[in-house]
Design an enzyme around this catalytic site. Structure first.
Site, short mmCIF file in Angstrom:
data_model
loop_
_atom_site.label_atom_id
_atom_site.label_comp_id
_atom_site.label_asym_id
_atom_site.label_seq_id
_atom_site.Cartn_x
_atom_site.Cartn_y
_atom_site.Cartn_z
N PRO A 276 0.83 -1.21 0.00
CA PRO A 276 0.00 0.00 0.00
C PRO A 276 0.86 1.25 0.00
O PRO A 276 1.87 1.32 0.69
CB PRO A 276 -0.80 -0.12 1.30
CG PRO A 276 0.05 -0.96 2.20
CD PRO A 276 0.84 -1.89 1.31
N ARG A 278 -0.77 4.88 -1.15
CA ARG A 278 -1.72 5.97 -0.92
C ARG A 278 -2.48 5.84 0.41
O ARG A 278 -2.67 6.82 1.11
CB ARG A 278 -2.73 5.96 -2.07
CG ARG A 278 -3.65 7.14 -2.13
CD ARG A 278 -4.73 6.91 -3.20
NE ARG A 278 -4.19 6.47 -4.46
CZ ARG A 278 -3.89 7.29 -5.49
NH1 ARG A 278 -4.09 8.58 -5.37
NH2 ARG A 278 -3.42 6.79 -6.62
N ARG A 314 -1.79 16.35 -9.11
CA ARG A 314 -2.90 15.39 -9.23
C ARG A 314 -4.17 15.99 -9.86
O ARG A 314 -4.76 15.35 -10.73
CB ARG A 314 -3.22 14.74 -7.89
CG ARG A 314 -2.06 13.93 -7.32
CD ARG A 314 -2.45 13.06 -6.14
NE ARG A 314 -3.39 12.05 -6.55
CZ ARG A 314 -4.69 12.10 -6.37
NH1 ARG A 314 -5.24 13.10 -5.74
NH2 ARG A 314 -5.45 11.13 -6.82
N CYS A 346 1.48 29.30 -15.92
CA CYS A 346 0.88 29.75 -17.18
C CYS A 346 0.25 28.61 -17.96
O CYS A 346 0.72 28.29 -19.07
CB CYS A 346 1.95 30.44 -18.02
SG CYS A 346 2.83 31.65 -17.07
N GLU A 347 -0.72 27.96 -17.39
CA GLU A 347 -1.47 26.90 -18.07
C GLU A 347 -2.86 26.89 -17.47
O GLU A 347 -2.99 26.96 -16.25
CB GLU A 347 -0.86 25.51 -17.79
CG GLU A 347 0.39 25.23 -18.54
CD GLU A 347 0.71 23.74 -18.60
OE1 GLU A 347 -0.22 22.91 -18.57
OE2 GLU A 347 1.90 23.44 -18.68
C1 LIG Z 1 1.84 2.30 -7.45
C2 LIG Z 1 2.10 0.93 -6.95
C3 LIG Z 1 1.77 0.59 -5.63
C4 LIG Z 1 1.09 1.52 -4.68
O1 LIG Z 1 -0.21 1.88 -5.08
P1 LIG Z 1 -1.15 2.69 -4.11
O2 LIG Z 1 -2.36 2.95 -4.91
O3 LIG Z 1 -0.45 3.95 -3.74
O4 LIG Z 1 -1.43 1.84 -2.92
C5 LIG Z 1 2.11 -0.68 -5.19
N1 LIG Z 1 2.72 -1.57 -6.01
C6 LIG Z 1 3.05 -1.27 -7.28
C7 LIG Z 1 3.74 -2.29 -8.11
C8 LIG Z 1 2.74 -0.02 -7.80
O5 LIG Z 1 3.05 0.26 -9.07
#
Ligand SMILES: *Cc1c(COP(=O)(O)O)cnc(C)c1O
Length: 421
Positions: A276, A278, A314, A346-347
């Site tokens: 994990p 995010r 984002r 500037c976008e």
């Molecule tokens: C981006 C990624 C994650 C993490 O994803 P989250 O959405 O941030 O939990 C884990 N493993 C791999 C291989 C990824 O590319």
């Protein structure tokens, strides 16, 4: 749940006023909460217990070494996708046996750095990569432990740029070809097959795609074992989503995700790894910014703030929503004003929010973008020659700058003018 709350009318990170940090660090800046990082990491630990497991934090979501040390000291493993991230994990004191090396295009140099420094496993994504890794390992007199990333062809039902588990995506090998690829891996002299890896995407807000993928992994485990492979680890990737819009979203909880893992894979006797990013870092960070001007537009007012798309990409890259709150709490029953919240770049894409109802704000006021800990600072750039945004870490009533804002001189000194010019 996070630890960014109002105390006496001012938004705090744990016990520290964000206004106080703004006064000393300047704006914009990212601020992370140790308590929130810790809480989210522990939720995953609890969700997977009592299965043998390792929660590997996906460094790409938030890679500051102080944050990695915070998590590493709790026992977290790390999921890295480059030599740079690998070296960050090492700099944070995380031992090689807790570092998983993922990524679709590892170079020979990156393989060498990880093999020499120690690594738990490589998640291999293609046959050419597998052969290269075997060669590099043999040349160093080492054996590389590997899991092979399979692409289960499931729809993660997330933003197209972060869906990775469909057969048209560049990731992994088709799950249908796994027996053949594992057979070759077993013959290569520099490799030891230890498991299976899968990661289907990011910001998933429904458990069904995970369930489909993990069911396929369970079936594949049995198939590969029957063919003589010692599958002892299952790396299930990351991807669990977070509630960016608090008022109306409730993604599944880590506990529900853990229950699903136990239901689909718990009886295989494998060690479970998850990656994990995010969910651990997202709500553990805010981006604090100051209003520079309020400009009246034809349709509505613009709140022009000192953060921009280079600091938090984002919204412009993924059409992402971030809740925005004033650092000074609005009086109860204040009537909202509708703003477009924009940065100075500037976008037109440098827009954080359109037609957002907010408490009325004026030049000089501070705002915080919530849920900005993941894929915020790590994706920041100096576009428009804006100084790279600094990072601050809070723990209880203490805070420290964990990445300083560069000076203009430092920025200019990175360029050089050739002698012949
Ligand atoms: C981006 C990624 C994650 C993490 O994803 P989250 O959405 O941030 O939990 C884990 N493993 C791999 C291989 C990824 O590319």
């Amino acid at each position: 749940m996070d630890h960014f709350l109002y105390h006496k009318g001012t938004l705090h990170a744990e016990d520290v006023s964000l206004a106080e940090i703004a006064a000393s660090v300047g704006t914009p800046f990212y601020c992370y909460s140790t308590a929130t990082l810790t809480r989210h990491f522990r939720l995953f630990q609890e969700a997977l217990s009592p299965l043998p497991h390792l929660v590997c934090f996906a460094i790409k979501s938030l890679s500051n070494v102080a944050v990695l040390k915070t998590l590493g000291d709790l026992g977290a493993g790390m999921d890295v996708v480059s030599a740079g991230e690998y070296l960050r994990a090492k700099a944070a004191g995380v031992p090689g046996e807790r570092i998983v090396f993922s990524g679709v295009g590892k170079t020979h140099e990156e393989m060498r750095i990880a093999l020499e420094g120690g690594v738990r496993q490589f998640n291999v994504e293609s046959e050419p990569e597998m052969r290269a890794l075997s060669e590099v390992a043999v040349s160093l007199g080492k054996i590389a432990p590997i899991a092979i990333r399979v692409n289960p062809d499931v729809d993660a039902k997330t933003h197209a740029k972060i869906a990775t588990g469909k057969k048209e995506n560049k990731f992994g090998i088709p799950i249908t070809r796994a027996p053949e690829v594992y057979a070759e891996a077993a013959r290569l002299p520099g490799l030891e097959v230890v498991g299976i890896d899968v990661h289907i995407g990011s910001q998933l807000t429904d458990l069904a795609p995970f369930e489909q993928a993990y069911q396929k992994v369970a079936d594949l485990t049995r198939t590969l074992r029957a063919q003589g492979h010692a599958i002892r680890r299952l790396d299930l990737g990351g991807g669990l989503g977070i509630p960016y819009e608090r008022a109306n979203s409730a993604p599944p909880l880590p506990s529900e995700y853990g229950a699903l893992i136990k239901r689909t894979l718990g009886d295989l006797g494998c060690e479970i790894e998850i990656e994990p990013g995010r969910l651990i870092s997202g709500n553990a960070g805010v981006l604090v910014s100051r209003v520079i001007y309020v400009k009246s537009g034809e349709e509505r007012d613009f709140l022009i703030v000192d953060a921009a798309m280079n600091d938090l990409v984002r919204p412009s890259m993924y059409d992402a929503h971030h809740d925005i709150v004033p650092v000074t709490e609005a009086a109860p029953a204040t009537e909202a004003h509708i703003y477009d919240v924009v940065g100075p770049v500037c976008e037109t894409g440098d827009t954080f929010a359109k037609a957002r109802p907010l408490a009325p704000l004026k030049a000089g006021d501070l705002i915080a973008f919530r849920s900005a800990g993941a894929y915020g600072a790590v994706m920041a750039s100096e576009y428009n020659s804006r100084l790279l945004v600094p990072e601050v870490l809070v723990k209880d009533d203490q805070y420290a700058i964990i990445r300083a804002r560069p000076t203009y001189i430092e920025m200019l000194n990175r360029d050089s003018i050739p002698e012949w010019l």
